[in-house]
Design a protein around this motif. Structure first.
Motif, PDB file in Angstrom:
ATOM      1  N   GLY A 237      -1.310 -38.693   4.336  1.00  0.00           N
ATOM      2  CA  GLY A 237      -1.610 -37.643   3.293  1.00  0.00           C
ATOM      3  C   GLY A 237      -2.445 -37.900   2.127  1.00  0.00           C
ATOM      4  N   ASN A 238      -2.572 -38.939   1.529  1.00  0.00           N
ATOM      5  CA  ASN A 238      -3.340 -39.290   0.607  1.00  0.00           C
ATOM      6  C   ASN A 238      -4.874 -39.293   0.900  1.00  0.00           C
ATOM      7  OD1 ASN A 238      -1.194 -39.672  -1.177  1.00  0.00           O
ATOM      8  ND2 ASN A 238      -1.190 -41.865  -1.019  1.00  0.00           N
ATOM      9  N   ALA A 239      -4.978 -39.790   1.986  1.00  0.00           N
ATOM     10  CA  ALA A 239      -6.378 -39.585   2.715  1.00  0.00           C
ATOM     11  C   ALA A 239      -6.807 -38.312   2.791  1.00  0.00           C
ATOM     12  CB  ALA A 239      -6.547 -40.282   4.006  1.00  0.00           C
ATOM     13  N   HIS A 240      -5.997 -37.489   3.312  1.00  0.00           N
ATOM     14  CA  HIS A 240      -6.147 -36.072   3.687  1.00  0.00           C
ATOM     15  C   HIS A 240      -6.497 -35.337   2.278  1.00  0.00           C
ATOM     16  CE1 HIS A 240      -5.161 -31.759   4.122  1.00  0.00           C
ATOM     17  NE2 HIS A 240      -5.641 -31.845   5.058  1.00  0.00           N
ATOM     18  N   ASP A 241      -5.780 -35.592   1.305  1.00  0.00           N
ATOM     19  CA  ASP A 241      -5.892 -35.072  -0.113  1.00  0.00           C
ATOM     20  C   ASP A 241      -7.474 -35.466  -0.545  1.00  0.00           C
ATOM     21  OD1 ASP A 241      -3.347 -33.872   0.035  1.00  0.00           O
ATOM     22  OD2 ASP A 241      -2.461 -35.389  -1.130  1.00  0.00           O
ATOM     23  N   LEU A 242      -7.710 -36.744  -0.200  1.00  0.00           N
ATOM     24  CA  LEU A 242      -8.862 -37.262  -0.943  1.00  0.00           C
ATOM     25  C   LEU A 242     -10.094 -36.572  -0.104  1.00  0.00           C
ATOM     26  CD1 LEU A 242     -10.921 -39.414  -2.014  1.00  0.00           C
ATOM     27  CD2 LEU A 242     -10.496 -40.888   0.061  1.00  0.00           C
ATOM     28  N   ARG A 243     -10.114 -36.190   1.261  1.00  0.00           N
ATOM     29  CA  ARG A 243     -10.926 -35.592   1.924  1.00  0.00           C
ATOM     30  C   ARG A 243     -11.074 -34.160   1.482  1.00  0.00           C
ATOM     31  NH1 ARG A 243      -9.191 -36.747   6.030  1.00  0.00           N
ATOM     32  NH2 ARG A 243      -7.998 -35.107   7.154  1.00  0.00           N
ATOM     33  N   GLU A 244      -9.951 -33.643   1.183  1.00  0.00           N
ATOM     34  CA  GLU A 244     -10.055 -32.359   0.790  1.00  0.00           C
ATOM     35  C   GLU A 244     -10.662 -31.743  -0.587  1.00  0.00           C
ATOM     36  OE1 GLU A 244      -9.105 -29.360   2.586  1.00  0.00           O
ATOM     37  OE2 GLU A 244      -8.966 -30.929   4.032  1.00  0.00           O
ATOM     38  N   VAL A 245     -10.470 -32.614  -1.518  1.00  0.00           N
ATOM     39  CA  VAL A 245     -11.250 -32.614  -2.748  1.00  0.00           C
ATOM     40  C   VAL A 245     -12.739 -33.152  -2.860  1.00  0.00           C
ATOM     41  CG1 VAL A 245      -9.016 -32.339  -3.983  1.00  0.00           C
ATOM     42  CG2 VAL A 245     -10.119 -34.641  -3.667  1.00  0.00           C
ATOM     43  N   HIS A 246     -12.923 -33.969  -1.903  1.00  0.00           N
ATOM     44  CA  HIS A 246     -14.171 -34.661  -1.963  1.00  0.00           C
ATOM     45  C   HIS A 246     -15.623 -33.549  -1.920  1.00  0.00           C
ATOM     46  CE1 HIS A 246     -17.617 -37.477  -1.369  1.00  0.00           C
ATOM     47  NE2 HIS A 246     -16.702 -38.330  -1.734  1.00  0.00           N
ATOM     48  N   PRO A 247     -16.527 -33.802  -2.723  1.00  0.00           N
ATOM     49  CA  PRO A 247     -17.712 -32.733  -2.753  1.00  0.00           C
ATOM     50  C   PRO A 247     -18.375 -32.693  -1.406  1.00  0.00           C
ATOM     51  CG  PRO A 247     -17.963 -34.361  -4.668  1.00  0.00           C
ATOM     52  CD  PRO A 247     -16.754 -34.733  -3.678  1.00  0.00           C
ATOM     53  N   LEU A 248     -18.299 -33.632  -0.382  1.00  0.00           N
ATOM     54  CA  LEU A 248     -18.904 -33.556   1.006  1.00  0.00           C
ATOM     55  C   LEU A 248     -17.917 -32.704   1.966  1.00  0.00           C
ATOM     56  CD1 LEU A 248     -20.228 -37.361   1.457  1.00  0.00           C
ATOM     57  CD2 LEU A 248     -21.163 -35.213   0.933  1.00  0.00           C
ATOM     58  N   GLN A 249     -16.638 -32.353   1.773  1.00  0.00           N
ATOM     59  CA  GLN A 249     -15.900 -31.605   2.177  1.00  0.00           C
ATOM     60  C   GLN A 249     -16.570 -30.428   2.948  1.00  0.00           C
ATOM     61  OE1 GLN A 249     -12.770 -31.982   3.948  1.00  0.00           O
ATOM     62  NE2 GLN A 249     -12.714 -29.671   4.627  1.00  0.00           N
ATOM     63  N   SER A 250     -17.195 -29.514   2.228  1.00  0.00           N
ATOM     64  CA  SER A 250     -17.902 -28.240   2.833  1.00  0.00           C
ATOM     65  C   SER A 250     -18.981 -28.543   3.674  1.00  0.00           C
ATOM     66  CB  SER A 250     -18.288 -27.588   1.557  1.00  0.00           C
ATOM     67  OG  SER A 250     -19.249 -28.008   0.645  1.00  0.00           O
ATOM     68  N   LEU A 251     -19.636 -30.024   3.496  1.00  0.00           N
ATOM     69  CA  LEU A 251     -20.726 -30.332   4.700  1.00  0.00           C
ATOM     70  C   LEU A 251     -20.325 -31.026   5.881  1.00  0.00           C
ATOM     71  CD1 LEU A 251     -23.188 -31.412   1.652  1.00  0.00           C
ATOM     72  CD2 LEU A 251     -23.139 -29.325   2.785  1.00  0.00           C
ATOM     73  N   LEU A 252     -19.141 -31.447   5.993  1.00  0.00           N
ATOM     74  CA  LEU A 252     -18.612 -32.068   7.004  1.00  0.00           C
ATOM     75  C   LEU A 252     -18.791 -31.413   8.439  1.00  0.00           C
ATOM     76  CD1 LEU A 252     -15.114 -33.454   5.856  1.00  0.00           C
ATOM     77  CD2 LEU A 252     -17.393 -34.617   6.283  1.00  0.00           C
ATOM     78  N   PRO A 253     -18.792 -30.008   8.517  1.00  0.00           N
ATOM     79  CA  PRO A 253     -19.166 -29.489   9.993  1.00  0.00           C
ATOM     80  C   PRO A 253     -20.695 -29.583  10.011  1.00  0.00           C
ATOM     81  CG  PRO A 253     -17.757 -28.035   8.424  1.00  0.00           C
ATOM     82  CD  PRO A 253     -18.226 -29.108   7.505  1.00  0.00           C
ATOM     83  N   LEU A 254     -21.496 -29.389   9.068  1.00  0.00           N
ATOM     84  CA  LEU A 254     -22.897 -29.632   9.171  1.00  0.00           C
ATOM     85  C   LEU A 254     -23.380 -31.035   9.635  1.00  0.00           C
ATOM     86  CD1 LEU A 254     -25.988 -28.895   8.600  1.00  0.00           C
ATOM     87  CD2 LEU A 254     -25.656 -29.681   6.228  1.00  0.00           C
ATOM     88  N   LEU A 255     -22.825 -32.142   9.273  1.00  0.00           N
ATOM     89  CA  LEU A 255     -22.908 -33.222   9.460  1.00  0.00           C
ATOM     90  C   LEU A 255     -22.535 -33.699  11.054  1.00  0.00           C
ATOM     91  CD1 LEU A 255     -21.969 -35.119   6.242  1.00  0.00           C
ATOM     92  CD2 LEU A 255     -24.162 -34.809   6.907  1.00  0.00           C
ATOM     93  N   ALA A 256     -21.456 -33.001  11.404  1.00  0.00           N
ATOM     94  CA  ALA A 256     -20.839 -33.405  12.582  1.00  0.00           C
ATOM     95  C   ALA A 256     -21.889 -32.559  13.712  1.00  0.00           C
ATOM     96  CB  ALA A 256     -19.445 -32.788  12.564  1.00  0.00           C
ATOM     97  N   GLN A 257     -22.315 -31.460  13.199  1.00  0.00           N
ATOM     98  CA  GLN A 257     -23.104 -30.695  14.176  1.00  0.00           C
ATOM     99  C   GLN A 257     -24.473 -31.422  14.343  1.00  0.00           C
ATOM    100  OE1 GLN A 257     -24.250 -26.829  12.810  1.00  0.00           O
ATOM    101  NE2 GLN A 257     -25.401 -26.359  14.623  1.00  0.00           N
ATOM    102  N   SER A 258     -24.909 -32.287  13.378  1.00  0.00           N
ATOM    103  CA  SER A 258     -25.977 -32.928  13.425  1.00  0.00           C
ATOM    104  C   SER A 258     -26.088 -34.358  14.360  1.00  0.00           C
ATOM    105  CB  SER A 258     -26.731 -33.185  11.913  1.00  0.00           C
ATOM    106  OG  SER A 258     -26.789 -32.213  11.246  1.00  0.00           O
ATOM    107  N   LEU A 259     -24.918 -35.111  14.134  1.00  0.00           N
ATOM    108  CA  LEU A 259     -24.875 -36.223  14.557  1.00  0.00           C
ATOM    109  C   LEU A 259     -23.599 -36.803  15.856  1.00  0.00           C
ATOM    110  CD1 LEU A 259     -25.518 -38.600  11.414  1.00  0.00           C
ATOM    111  CD2 LEU A 259     -27.049 -38.212  13.426  1.00  0.00           C
ATOM    112  N   ALA A 260     -22.702 -35.774  15.642  1.00  0.00           N
ATOM    113  CA  ALA A 260     -21.591 -36.098  16.441  1.00  0.00           C
ATOM    114  C   ALA A 260     -21.974 -36.136  17.950  1.00  0.00           C
ATOM    115  CB  ALA A 260     -20.210 -35.069  16.230  1.00  0.00           C
ATOM    116  N   HIS A 261     -22.548 -34.993  18.360  1.00  0.00           N
ATOM    117  CA  HIS A 261     -22.878 -34.918  19.860  1.00  0.00           C
ATOM    118  C   HIS A 261     -23.675 -36.212  20.136  1.00  0.00           C
ATOM    119  CE1 HIS A 261     -23.505 -33.066  23.543  1.00  0.00           C
ATOM    120  NE2 HIS A 261     -24.776 -33.114  23.368  1.00  0.00           N
ATOM    121  N   ILE A 262     -24.653 -36.549  19.485  1.00  0.00           N
ATOM    122  CA  ILE A 262     -25.388 -37.668  19.808  1.00  0.00           C
ATOM    123  C   ILE A 262     -24.538 -39.021  19.934  1.00  0.00           C
ATOM    124  CG2 ILE A 262     -27.418 -39.294  18.996  1.00  0.00           C
ATOM    125  CD1 ILE A 262     -28.601 -36.293  18.020  1.00  0.00           C
ATOM    126  N   ALA A 263     -23.706 -39.124  18.814  1.00  0.00           N
ATOM    127  CA  ALA A 263     -22.763 -40.330  18.970  1.00  0.00           C
ATOM    128  C   ALA A 263     -21.791 -40.300  20.069  1.00  0.00           C
ATOM    129  CB  ALA A 263     -21.799 -40.177  17.490  1.00  0.00           C
TER     130      ALA A 263
END
Length: 432
Positions: A24-50
């Protein structure tokens, strides 16, 4: 493909029930981190290749704590030596050794860690210039593909571009609200202290240290201002003077004069060390800690204890004009070098030549004072050569830096009439 901030795959048993609170603490950290809103963009760019290359994409914060993982299910379920769980927070980290984790660096890297390869690049916040986090592709292959680092770097740059666009949009909204006030009532700052409007000559620099709202501060040009919240940012307004504060006036800091401090009617001759301390505090209106002052004065050999003793002596003479935590000037200040700094942004070389009596504290060996002294010298000389009259150039030629300046003397010798005594003096110095 399994997409996860931590392992939430039903087949994954690496996070048991006793770690529920930590997750839960890790989830809270992720929710308030400045990169949270960019996670879909990062996933779209790299996850498929990974996924297709039997790797996983990992996004961490600046300390290396995993915010998001995505990629090949087999790799995500593999507790190899390179992927560890943090015993304190329950989040996963990418490690160089089984007992050591690795935070983000400020440059891309490619490493082979035991049986795991890792290609990573930092994501820099365009607002603060600090590392926000890291994006990497990790896997069990011994040799990563040569293009992996380039791909990861391009993804990190894409994230930084998105952050910059959003920052500029926020800045523009704040400027529109500021302009709606009319008359530009103060200096507009972003929430992080970037100067957005109200300083057309750029004399304040790109960023200011932020005091507490309602606290007075001194700008580089000696102005006394208050910080006020405004919309999503701040305004610096001229501080109202309910009672006349004690002014601090610093004289003789430029040229070969004797540095003095005037507090009201009290005149205090200054030792070189006390003059250096006051100059540094005036040049850093946001304040300096004892450690910072020590470094600026002595470099790596400095001792903060020595600084505290000198500050104590100065405060005994100057009273409450010096604040603490951090050390800073708390009174309105006038200084010849601050006036010079303001004039360097103006188109009036005559005023510049009148104020510039010579280098800043020429006997000082302080690394920071020497840097400021050299910057003043270069800026003054360049300004006078570009726009100065013969009178301005002659005034500069009387300073220690200008007495043997070949270009200055040559300009005087060729522009002044041969009957002018200054032309003869310039010719004599050139011959010497």
């Amino acid at each position: 493909m399994v997409t996860t901030g931590l392992r939430t795959d039903p087949q994954d048993t690496s996070l048991d029930r006793e770690n529920t609170h930590e997750i839960g603490n890790a989830h809270d950290l992720r929710e308030v981190h400045p990169l949270q809103s960019l996670l879909p963009l990062l996933a779209q760019s790299l996850a498929h290749i990974a996924d297709e290359s039997a790797h996983m994409m990992v996004v961490t914060d600046a300390d290396g704590r995993v915010l998001w993982r995505d990629g090949n299910p087999g790799v995500l379920r593999d507790d190899s030596p390179g992927v560890l769980r943090d015993g304190n927070s329950g989040v996963l980290r990418v490690a160089t050794e089984p007992d050591r984790t690795e935070p983000c660096t400020d440059r891309p890297l490619m490493r082979v860690l035991h049986v795991q390869s890792r290609s990573a690049a930092p994501i820099i916040d365009p607002d603060t210039d600090r590392v926000l986090g890291c994006v990497d592709i990790s896997g069990t292959a011994r040799s990563p593909h040569p293009a992996t680092v380039a791909l990861v770097c391009a993804t990190a740059k894409l994230a930084e571009t998105q952050l910059a666009l959003r920052m500029h949009e926020r800045d523009e909204r704040l400027r529109r609200r500021y302009e709606a006030l009319g008359g530009h009532p103060g200096i507009l700052l972003s929430p992080t202290g970037r100067v957005l409007s109200g300083d057309p000559l750029g004399t304040l620099g790109e960023r200011l240290p932020l005091p507490a709202p309602g606290e007075r501060m001194i700008l580089r040009d000696g102005r006394f201002v208050l910080l006020e919240p405004f919309s999503d940012g701040y305004l610096l307004r001229a501080a109202p003077l309910t009672s006349a504060p004690t002014h601090l006036r610093l004289r003789g800091f430029l040229g070969e004069g004797s540095p003095t401090a005037l507090v009201g009617e009290h005149r205090l001759p200054l030792s070189l060390r006390h003059a250096e301390i006051l100059a540094l505090l005036a040049l850093h209106p946001g304040g300096l800690s004892a450690e910072q002052l020590s470094f600026h004065l002595y470099g790596d050999d400095g001792n903060p204890v020595t600084i505290r003793v000198e500050i104590h002596r100065l405060r005994a003479e100057l009273g409450d004009t010096i604040g603490a935590r951090p050390y800073r000037l708390t009174s309105p200040i006038e200084a010849d070098f601050l006036e010079l700094r303001g004039l360097l942004a103006s188109p009036d070389p005559a005023s510049l030549a009148r104020v510039y009596a010579g280098p800043l504290l020429p006997r000082s060996e302080s690394p920071e004072i020497r840097r400021e002294r050299d910057e003043f010298e270069v800026q003054v000389r360049t300004c006078l050569l570009l726009r100065g009259s013969p009178d301005d150039l002659w005034a500069y030629a009387q300073t220690s830096g200008g007495r043997e300046d070949f270009e200055i003397l040559q300009r005087l010798a060729t522009t002044l009439p041969a009957t002018d005594h200054r032309a003869a003096a310039a010719q004599a110095r050139l011959r010497a």
